[in-house]
Design a protein around this motif. Structure first.
Motif, PDB file in Angstrom:
ATOM      1  N   PRO A  25       0.922  -1.389  -0.228  1.00 27.92           N
ATOM      2  CA  PRO A  25       0.275   0.021   0.026  1.00 27.92           C
ATOM      3  C   PRO A  25       0.946   1.120   0.330  1.00 27.92           C
ATOM      4  CG  PRO A  25      -1.138  -1.606   1.481  1.00 27.92           C
ATOM      5  CD  PRO A  25       0.606  -2.432   0.997  1.00 27.92           C
ATOM      6  N   CYS A  26       1.927   1.698   0.615  1.00 25.40           N
ATOM      7  CA  CYS A  26       2.956   2.795   0.892  1.00 25.40           C
ATOM      8  C   CYS A  26       3.307   3.208  -0.884  1.00 25.40           C
ATOM      9  CB  CYS A  26       3.902   1.794   1.507  1.00 25.40           C
ATOM     10  SG  CYS A  26       3.356   1.465   3.815  1.00 25.40           S
ATOM     11  N   LYS A  27       3.498   2.034  -1.464  1.00 30.21           N
ATOM     12  CA  LYS A  27       4.016   2.412  -3.061  1.00 30.21           C
ATOM     13  C   LYS A  27       2.707   2.686  -3.872  1.00 30.21           C
ATOM     14  CE  LYS A  27       7.614  -1.522  -3.127  1.00 30.21           C
ATOM     15  NZ  LYS A  27       8.172  -2.459  -2.427  1.00 30.21           N
ATOM     16  N   MET A  28       1.451   2.003  -3.112  1.00 25.17           N
ATOM     17  CA  MET A  28       0.834   2.805  -4.002  1.00 25.17           C
ATOM     18  C   MET A  28       0.780   4.113  -3.949  1.00 25.17           C
ATOM     19  SD  MET A  28      -1.359  -0.866  -3.995  1.00 25.17           S
ATOM     20  CE  MET A  28      -3.256  -0.086  -4.380  1.00 25.17           C
ATOM     21  N   MET A  29       1.244   4.166  -2.566  1.00 25.99           N
ATOM     22  CA  MET A  29       0.414   5.859  -2.142  1.00 25.99           C
ATOM     23  C   MET A  29       1.504   6.836  -2.661  1.00 25.99           C
ATOM     24  SD  MET A  29      -2.014   6.143   0.204  1.00 25.99           S
ATOM     25  CE  MET A  29      -2.004   7.844   0.493  1.00 25.99           C
ATOM     26  N   SER A  30       2.655   6.326  -3.581  1.00 24.02           N
ATOM     27  CA  SER A  30       3.749   6.851  -3.406  1.00 24.02           C
ATOM     28  C   SER A  30       3.519   8.023  -4.537  1.00 24.02           C
ATOM     29  CB  SER A  30       4.886   5.752  -3.809  1.00 24.02           C
ATOM     30  OG  SER A  30       5.792   7.240  -4.053  1.00 24.02           O
ATOM     31  N   SER A  31       2.395   7.114  -6.120  1.00 25.29           N
ATOM     32  CA  SER A  31       1.625   7.923  -6.462  1.00 25.29           C
ATOM     33  C   SER A  31       1.122   9.389  -6.792  1.00 25.29           C
ATOM     34  CB  SER A  31       1.758   7.330  -8.256  1.00 25.29           C
ATOM     35  OG  SER A  31       0.506   6.255  -7.764  1.00 25.29           O
ATOM     36  N   ILE A  32       0.235   8.777  -5.539  1.00 24.27           N
ATOM     37  CA  ILE A  32      -0.833   9.777  -5.388  1.00 24.27           C
ATOM     38  C   ILE A  32      -0.386  11.153  -4.826  1.00 24.27           C
ATOM     39  CG2 ILE A  32      -3.343   9.765  -3.213  1.00 24.27           C
ATOM     40  CD1 ILE A  32      -3.560   6.804  -4.174  1.00 24.27           C
ATOM     41  N   LEU A  33       0.309  10.934  -3.585  1.00 23.99           N
ATOM     42  CA  LEU A  33       1.207  12.216  -3.079  1.00 23.99           C
ATOM     43  C   LEU A  33       1.765  12.577  -3.981  1.00 23.99           C
ATOM     44  CD1 LEU A  33       3.177   9.705  -0.259  1.00 23.99           C
ATOM     45  CD2 LEU A  33       1.255  12.243   0.035  1.00 23.99           C
ATOM     46  N   LYS A  34       2.273  11.986  -5.147  1.00 21.66           N
ATOM     47  CA  LYS A  34       3.133  12.844  -5.835  1.00 21.66           C
ATOM     48  C   LYS A  34       1.894  13.636  -7.237  1.00 21.66           C
ATOM     49  CE  LYS A  34       7.042  10.468  -7.561  1.00 21.66           C
ATOM     50  NZ  LYS A  34       6.921   8.863  -7.343  1.00 21.66           N
ATOM     51  N   GLU A  35       0.401  13.293  -6.748  1.00 20.90           N
ATOM     52  CA  GLU A  35      -0.514  14.156  -7.982  1.00 20.90           C
ATOM     53  C   GLU A  35      -0.993  15.265  -6.647  1.00 20.90           C
ATOM     54  OE1 GLU A  35      -3.292  11.115  -8.124  1.00 20.90           O
ATOM     55  OE2 GLU A  35      -1.825  10.337  -9.238  1.00 20.90           O
ATOM     56  N   VAL A  36      -0.907  14.872  -5.287  1.00 29.65           N
ATOM     57  CA  VAL A  36      -1.644  16.040  -4.724  1.00 29.65           C
ATOM     58  C   VAL A  36      -0.187  16.662  -4.321  1.00 29.65           C
ATOM     59  CG1 VAL A  36      -1.198  16.282  -2.286  1.00 29.65           C
ATOM     60  CG2 VAL A  36      -2.492  14.198  -2.351  1.00 29.65           C
ATOM     61  N   LYS A  37       1.149  16.714  -4.139  1.00 30.03           N
ATOM     62  CA  LYS A  37       1.781  17.625  -4.460  1.00 30.03           C
ATOM     63  C   LYS A  37       1.961  18.195  -5.843  1.00 30.03           C
ATOM     64  CE  LYS A  37       5.717  19.985  -2.746  1.00 30.03           C
ATOM     65  NZ  LYS A  37       5.442  20.805  -2.050  1.00 30.03           N
ATOM     66  N   ALA A  38       1.782  17.711  -6.919  1.00 31.78           N
ATOM     67  CA  ALA A  38       1.173  18.319  -7.959  1.00 31.78           C
ATOM     68  C   ALA A  38      -0.128  19.286  -8.365  1.00 31.78           C
ATOM     69  CB  ALA A  38       0.893  17.459  -9.034  1.00 31.78           C
ATOM     70  N   GLU A  39      -1.031  18.850  -7.579  1.00 38.48           N
ATOM     71  CA  GLU A  39      -2.173  19.566  -7.329  1.00 38.48           C
ATOM     72  C   GLU A  39      -1.730  21.029  -6.189  1.00 38.48           C
ATOM     73  OE1 GLU A  39      -6.514  18.837  -6.107  1.00 38.48           O
ATOM     74  OE2 GLU A  39      -5.494  18.070  -7.925  1.00 38.48           O
ATOM     75  N   LEU A  40      -0.829  20.787  -5.578  1.00 35.91           N
ATOM     76  CA  LEU A  40      -1.122  22.174  -3.965  1.00 35.91           C
ATOM     77  C   LEU A  40       0.247  22.623  -4.143  1.00 35.91           C
ATOM     78  CD1 LEU A  40      -2.589  20.313  -0.738  1.00 35.91           C
ATOM     79  CD2 LEU A  40      -3.776  21.550  -2.657  1.00 35.91           C
ATOM     80  N   ASN A  41       0.869  22.503  -4.845  1.00 36.63           N
ATOM     81  CA  ASN A  41       2.165  23.096  -5.199  1.00 36.63           C
ATOM     82  C   ASN A  41       3.000  23.139  -3.639  1.00 36.63           C
ATOM     83  OD1 ASN A  41       3.209  22.643  -7.401  1.00 36.63           O
ATOM     84  ND2 ASN A  41       1.576  24.013  -8.656  1.00 36.63           N
ATOM     85  N   ASP A  42       3.441  24.506  -3.662  1.00 40.03           N
ATOM     86  CA  ASP A  42       3.836  25.569  -2.082  1.00 40.03           C
ATOM     87  C   ASP A  42       3.141  25.501  -1.402  1.00 40.03           C
ATOM     88  OD1 ASP A  42       6.217  25.452  -3.717  1.00 40.03           O
ATOM     89  OD2 ASP A  42       6.186  27.770  -4.939  1.00 40.03           O
ATOM     90  N   GLU A  43       1.384  25.203  -1.145  1.00 38.70           N
ATOM     91  CA  GLU A  43       1.332  25.279  -0.519  1.00 38.70           C
ATOM     92  C   GLU A  43       0.996  23.903   0.933  1.00 38.70           C
ATOM     93  OE1 GLU A  43      -3.683  25.213  -0.396  1.00 38.70           O
ATOM     94  OE2 GLU A  43      -3.425  25.770  -3.097  1.00 38.70           O
ATOM     95  N   VAL A  44       2.277  22.900   0.218  1.00 42.06           N
ATOM     96  CA  VAL A  44       2.113  22.126   1.345  1.00 42.06           C
ATOM     97  C   VAL A  44       3.486  21.525   1.130  1.00 42.06           C
ATOM     98  CG1 VAL A  44       1.688  19.908  -0.082  1.00 42.06           C
ATOM     99  CG2 VAL A  44       1.221  19.888   2.180  1.00 42.06           C
ATOM    100  N   SER A  45       4.102  20.797   2.208  1.00 45.55           N
ATOM    101  CA  SER A  45       5.720  19.677   2.268  1.00 45.55           C
ATOM    102  C   SER A  45       4.898  18.373   2.872  1.00 45.55           C
ATOM    103  CB  SER A  45       6.093  20.208   2.880  1.00 45.55           C
ATOM    104  OG  SER A  45       6.527  21.016   2.834  1.00 45.55           O
ATOM    105  N   ILE A  46       5.417  18.344   1.645  1.00 41.49           N
ATOM    106  CA  ILE A  46       5.694  15.886   2.114  1.00 41.49           C
ATOM    107  C   ILE A  46       6.253  15.278   1.979  1.00 41.49           C
ATOM    108  CG2 ILE A  46       4.754  14.477   1.002  1.00 41.49           C
ATOM    109  CD1 ILE A  46       2.299  15.612  -0.701  1.00 41.49           C
ATOM    110  N   ILE A  47       6.745  15.103   2.944  1.00 45.35           N
ATOM    111  CA  ILE A  47       7.981  14.426   3.608  1.00 45.35           C
ATOM    112  C   ILE A  47       7.580  12.698   3.572  1.00 45.35           C
ATOM    113  CG2 ILE A  47       9.625  16.369   4.304  1.00 45.35           C
ATOM    114  CD1 ILE A  47       9.268  15.170   7.151  1.00 45.35           C
ATOM    115  N   LYS A  48       8.633  11.879   3.657  1.00 52.37           N
ATOM    116  CA  LYS A  48       8.683  10.739   3.584  1.00 52.37           C
ATOM    117  C   LYS A  48       9.480  10.104   4.086  1.00 52.37           C
ATOM    118  CE  LYS A  48       8.116   7.848  -0.595  1.00 52.37           C
ATOM    119  NZ  LYS A  48       6.149   7.675  -0.789  1.00 52.37           N
ATOM    120  N   ILE A  49       9.158   9.582   5.491  1.00 49.18           N
ATOM    121  CA  ILE A  49      10.095   8.266   6.124  1.00 49.18           C
ATOM    122  C   ILE A  49       9.793   6.819   6.170  1.00 49.18           C
ATOM    123  CG2 ILE A  49      10.519   8.288   8.717  1.00 49.18           C
ATOM    124  CD1 ILE A  49      11.042  11.270   8.062  1.00 49.18           C
ATOM    125  N   ASP A  50      11.570   6.669   6.350  1.00 49.14           N
ATOM    126  CA  ASP A  50      11.071   4.954   6.256  1.00 49.14           C
ATOM    127  C   ASP A  50      11.151   4.857   7.275  1.00 49.14           C
ATOM    128  OD1 ASP A  50      12.408   2.515   5.490  1.00 49.14           O
ATOM    129  OD2 ASP A  50      12.762   2.714   3.793  1.00 49.14           O
TER     130      ASP A  50
END
Length: 98
Positions: A25-50
């Protein structure tokens, strides 16, 4: 290198994705997070923690399952969910705190 505390102390919302390389599921979320970042741009920072590489941080925030998402604003945790989320659900949560 910027510390986790410095990152979450931003004025804009910071979405933290606690994930693991072995988690489907984490791998599937990766593309969703990219779409969220593309839509919101500088409104949000997204960081991934392994969680496997950052066990102390995962323990500090009591991450028991992956993916776990947390939203921080001005250094405070304002939202948290452990599960896959749809793009629009994530965007609406982030916009509540923008």
């Amino acid at each position: 290198m910027t510390s986790f505390t410095e990152i979450i102390n931003q004025k804009k919302p910071v979405l933290v994705d606690f994930f693991a390389e072995w988690c489907g599921p984490c791998k599937m979320m990766s593309s969703i997070l990219k779409e969220v970042k593309a839509e919101l741009n500088d409104e949000v920072s997204i960081i991934k923690i392994d969680v496997d590489k950052n066990q102390s941080l995962a323990a500090k925030f009591q991450v028991r399952g992956v993916p776990t998402f947390m939203l921080f604003k001005d250094g405070k945790q304002v939202w948290r969910q452990s599960a896959m989320l749809q793009k629009n659900d994530l965007i609406s949560v982030i916009k509540q705190y923008s």
